[in-house]
Design an enzyme around this catalytic site. Structure first.
Site, mmCIF file in Angstrom:
data_model
loop_
_atom_site.group_PDB
_atom_site.id
_atom_site.type_symbol
_atom_site.label_atom_id
_atom_site.label_comp_id
_atom_site.label_asym_id
_atom_site.label_seq_id
_atom_site.Cartn_x
_atom_site.Cartn_y
_atom_site.Cartn_z
ATOM 1 N N ASP A 172 -24.505 12.043 -1.506
ATOM 2 C CA ASP A 172 -25.684 12.194 -2.382
ATOM 3 C C ASP A 172 -26.537 12.778 -1.206
ATOM 4 O O ASP A 172 -26.367 13.765 -0.820
ATOM 5 C CB ASP A 172 -26.284 10.531 -2.094
ATOM 6 N N HIS A 215 -32.855 8.944 -2.504
ATOM 7 C CA HIS A 215 -32.107 8.653 -3.529
ATOM 8 C C HIS A 215 -30.678 8.179 -2.944
ATOM 9 O O HIS A 215 -30.023 7.010 -3.362
ATOM 10 C CB HIS A 215 -31.493 9.865 -4.141
ATOM 11 N N LEU A 222 -27.053 -5.741 3.097
ATOM 12 C CA LEU A 222 -26.399 -6.660 3.766
ATOM 13 C C LEU A 222 -26.598 -7.868 3.022
ATOM 14 O O LEU A 222 -27.658 -8.217 2.573
ATOM 15 C CB LEU A 222 -26.916 -6.687 5.291
ATOM 16 N N ASN A 257 -28.077 12.032 -17.048
ATOM 17 C CA ASN A 257 -29.529 11.657 -17.789
ATOM 18 C C ASN A 257 -30.174 12.447 -18.725
ATOM 19 O O ASN A 257 -30.982 12.000 -19.229
ATOM 20 C CB ASN A 257 -30.412 11.180 -16.450
ATOM 21 N N SER A 307 -27.560 7.142 -11.879
ATOM 22 C CA SER A 307 -27.345 7.342 -10.534
ATOM 23 C C SER A 307 -27.552 5.866 -10.222
ATOM 24 O O SER A 307 -26.825 5.538 -8.910
ATOM 25 C CB SER A 307 -28.392 8.100 -9.896
#
Length: 553
Positions: A249, A284, A295, A372, A455
């Site tokens: 990414d 992103h 976490l 998308n 995404s």
């Protein structure tokens, strides 16, 4: 004196990937990529010598930039990333013919649906000289100013975009507009708040105020239980070996208090591969990583998988097919279990697909966002080696005046809770679907943001796959080969529950987690579909068991 000329007169170059076909024809001699590498290097050295010794060097063929990409296990060059002129390409094709694959190195994009809501109106020249100034202040629910909010204001002829200052104030200027001709006001906070979309906004000449609502997650509040996690199942992973997940990414905001990384690699031009991955300019990659493995502590949010080691592999900005290939090689080298790719493009690449096959042969499950555009599934999700993920949203999980509302469609689940996202790509390649609208996750600056896109759906599935692998000692014990990745692929499909959408929008459905050793719900009497699903799962498990017995025989 300098004579002005056109830049188009010079020899142009383009980026290419060079490799070998997966299958070499009977009458074709297999090419040695080391030989091609040496040939390109010799041309580069010849050009450098020409530049140093001749006055007409500007008229020469442009220099080549090229990189050898090697298999991390064998060390053999499997492809070359090169910058070539048309003459270079022709020369290579004439010399090697079908023994060499030469593809354009196409750029890739992130599948974040926020890009769909950039300013839709470009400024149109007005015959009027009047300038309309609109000043407003953005406040939160406690009347505190909100800084850094992107504010877009559109009228019938003109649009303007500005960001709020430290006092939450912004002034927008529109030519040829009046207070009555304004059509839309958009507010997009950088983090911490929901977006707002106001149609036909009504402004006063002064003292305009717009309020934004805080997101459910923050570092200063107890850990939120987000709808995406609730939907795919909040399951604590069993103790044991941690699952390794690569996130290819835009990088990672190192130091965020609610998500951490075990290591990474950067592929930016001229950058430091060991350090560049710790930067995330767009946010992103950090958002994706948080969805997978934020976490499980007392603040913010938790990811789908609470015992994972995340390895960000940064290819944005400037992502291309060759950089994705290099990142896949790094994932193989790092021996990760799952790769998440919330990215892609419309162009197919045989050389990229070969590396996808290599990753699967190394025991890695590949997961990718479908895209998308609302059209056909994009690559790499469209490859059969990759699990393609479509996106859906859930009614009631976002404010009615937020951007997220624009993604609602008439494609609604059987129980009326969910809808297929308007932006999601669709087609027979879709394997599964997952939450992808109004997804809250971690962003740079120790904050949280709400994004839409396939995404955002893909990392939910990557998290589910990590949990399922942790629950499956049989798969963990397998050699890192194709059978291992096939088994995990099947395990994710087996965990799917259909939503009642068409197959091109949901594939097998949404994968749902259950606690380890939890009893399966028996089919409801008279529920033929549930009974058939149970039978199908039993048959699949029997086939997998038989496959393992044959493999060990």
């Amino acid at each position: 004196m300098h004579e002005v000329t056109s830049a188009t007169d010079k020899r142009k170059t383009a980026k290419y990937i060079i490799g070998k076909p997966a299958i070499t024809g009977a009458n074709v001699d297999e090419v040695d990529l080391e030989e091609v590498f040496g040939q390109l290097k010799a041309k580069q050295e010849a050009f450098s010598a020409m530049q140093a010794g001749e006055d007409n060097a500007d008229e020469a063929v442009a220099p080549l930039a090229f990189t050898a990409l090697s298999d991390p296990d064998t060390g053999k060059v499997h492809s070359l990333s090169a910058e070539l002129t048309d003459d270079h390409v022709k020369e290579l094709k004439d010399q090697y013919g079908d023994a060499l694959v030469i593809e354009k190195d196409f750029p890739l994009q992130m599948f974040n649906a926020a890009d769909l809501f950039e300013m839709s109106q470009s400024p149109t020249l007005s015959t009027q000289n009047d300038e309309l100034k609109v000043t407003l202040k953005v406040l939160d629910e406690n009347d505190a100013p909100v800084q850094g909010v992107q504010v877009d204001l559109s009228g019938e002829l003109w649009s303007d975009r500005q960001r709020t200052n430290t006092q939450g104030k912004v002034t927008l200027k529109l030519f040829g507009e009046t207070l009555d001709s304004l059509t839309e006001l958009r507010l997009k906070p950088s983090s911490g708040y929901w977006s707002r979309l106001i149609q036909s906004p009504v402004f006063a000449t002064r003292d305009n105020v717009v309020r934004v609502t805080a997101l459910p997650a923050s570092t200063g509040a107890p850990q939120a239980d987000l709808w995406g996690n609730q939907t795919v199942g909040n399951v604590t992973m069993p103790d044991g070996a941690r699952i390794r997940v690569a996130v290819i990414d835009s990088g990672f905001a190192d130091g965020h208090p609610d998500v951490s990384a075990a290591g990474g690699r950067g592929f930016a031009e001229g950058g430091d591969p060991e350090e560049d991955w710790k930067t995330d300019d767009s946010g992103h990659g950090t958002h994706v990583a948080g969805t997978i493995g934020a976490l499980n502590n007392a603040i913010g949010m938790r990811g789908v998988a609470d015992r994972v080691d995340i390895f960000p592999l940064r290819i944005f900005p400037g992502a291309s097919i060759s950089k994705l290939i290099a990142a896949i090689d790094a994932a193989i080298e790092l021996k990760v279990d799952v790769v998440n790719m919330s990215l892609g493009g419309a162009n197919k690449s045989d050389l990229l697909q070969q590396r996808m096959q290599a990753a699967r042969a190394a025991g890695i499950l590949l997961i990718a966002a479908a895209g998308n555009s609302g059209g056909d599934v994009m690559f790499p999700a469209a490859y059969p080696e990759v699990m393609a993920v479509a996106a859906f949203g859930k009614f009631g999980t976002f404010p009615n005046d937020s951007f997220h509302t624009r993604h609602v469609t008439e494609h609604v689940s059987q129980d009326g809770e969910f809808f297929a996202a308007k932006f999601t790509c669709r087609g027979p390649q879709i394997d599964v679907c997952a939450p992808g609208v109004a997804i809250v996750s971690t962003v740079p600056g120790n904050g949280f943001g709400s994004n839409d896109g396939t995404s955002m759906a893909a990392p939910h599935v990557a998290g589910v796959a990590a949990v399922l692998l942790a629950q499956s000692e049989d798969i963990q014990g397998m050699a890192r080969n194709q059978s291992r990745s096939d088994a995990l692929f099947s395990r994710v499909l087996d965990a799917c529950q259909p939503l009642g959408l068409s197959a091109e929008l949901q594939g097998r459905g949404m994968p749902v987690l259950v606690p380890q050793n939890a009893p399966e719900d028996p089919p409801v009497a008279g529920d033929d579909d549930a009974a058939l699903d149970t039978v199908a799962r039993l048959i699949q498990r029997a086939l997998e068991a038989a496959k393992k017995i044959n493999a060990s025989a």
